[in-house]
Design a protein around this motif. Structure first.
Motif, short mmCIF file in Angstrom:
data_model
loop_
_atom_site.label_atom_id
_atom_site.label_comp_id
_atom_site.label_asym_id
_atom_site.label_seq_id
_atom_site.Cartn_x
_atom_site.Cartn_y
_atom_site.Cartn_z
N ARG A 175 -3.32 -1.08 -8.99
CA ARG A 175 -4.53 -0.73 -8.27
C ARG A 175 -4.35 0.66 -8.09
O ARG A 175 -3.71 1.05 -7.02
N ARG B 210 -8.56 6.34 1.59
CA ARG B 210 -8.87 5.20 0.77
C ARG B 210 -7.99 4.05 1.11
O ARG B 210 -8.39 2.79 0.94
N VAL C 261 -1.00 -1.31 -4.58
CA VAL C 261 -2.16 -0.34 -4.43
C VAL C 261 -1.47 0.95 -4.17
O VAL C 261 -0.76 1.11 -3.12
N LEU D 108 0.80 -1.22 -0.08
CA LEU D 108 -0.04 0.02 0.03
C LEU D 108 0.99 1.27 -0.02
O LEU D 108 1.85 1.52 0.95
N GLU E 195 -9.98 -5.05 4.03
CA GLU E 195 -10.42 -5.94 3.05
C GLU E 195 -9.94 -7.49 3.51
O GLU E 195 -9.48 -7.99 2.63
N VAL F 54 -8.71 -0.22 2.06
CA VAL F 54 -8.29 -1.30 1.79
C VAL F 54 -7.65 -2.39 2.96
O VAL F 54 -7.85 -3.46 2.74
#
Length: 152
Positions: A64, A77, A45, A8, A84, A81
């Motif tokens: 992503r 955002r 991501v 991330l 998830e 994630v």
């Protein structure tokens, strides 16, 4: 169980501001790939302000990309994630950010048994985030040309 990891990336945090040109996006991609060394199958991501998304997509296809809106938009955002079911889907998580906003969720994921590795510039890393992660890597090595921001 999968051995796939997730990275991330708070890319504007890494860059020190918006990704205003494809050249900046390319510099970020090159530096991040050298620094975090993602595996070929790693799920990447990247979150950024909506104004930066096109520049990132031009040089980093296949990842992503999440568009944030307003203050902390990209951070919010990435936090979504993190909700998830990552411990069930991945064997590790990398976070590139300095922001304290991630500390509680990183700690929670580490507590669920998901190894969490934070990468940040040392002078900016929030203490709570440092202590929340399973592992932390900092680097003073910016390794860039002063003209990278001018790149087209």
């Amino acid at each position: 169980m999968t051995t796939r990891k997730i990275a991330l990336i708070d890319i504007e945090n890494f860059n020190g501001g918006p990704i205003a040109t494809p050249g900046q996006a390319q510099w970020c991609r090159t530096m991040l790939e050298q620094w975090i060394k993602p595996a070929a199958d790693e799920h990447i991501v990247v979150a950024a302000d909506v104004t930066s998304v096109t520049n990132i997509d031009l040089v980093w296809p296949g990842i992503r990309i999440l568009a944030g809106y307003g203050e902390n938009g990209a951070d919010l955002r990435l936090l979504k994630v993190m909700e998830e079911n990552l411990p069930e889907r991945f064997t590790g998580m990398t976070l590139v950010s300095k922001d304290r906003i991630f500390a509680e969720k990183v700690s929670d994921l580490a507590g669920q048994g998901l190894p969490t590795h934070v990468y940040s510039w040392p002078q900016a890393l929030a203490k709570r985030l440092r202590f929340a992660a399973t592992e932390v890597t900092t680097s003073m090595n910016y390794n860039f040309s002063p003209d990278y921001r001018k790149a087209a």
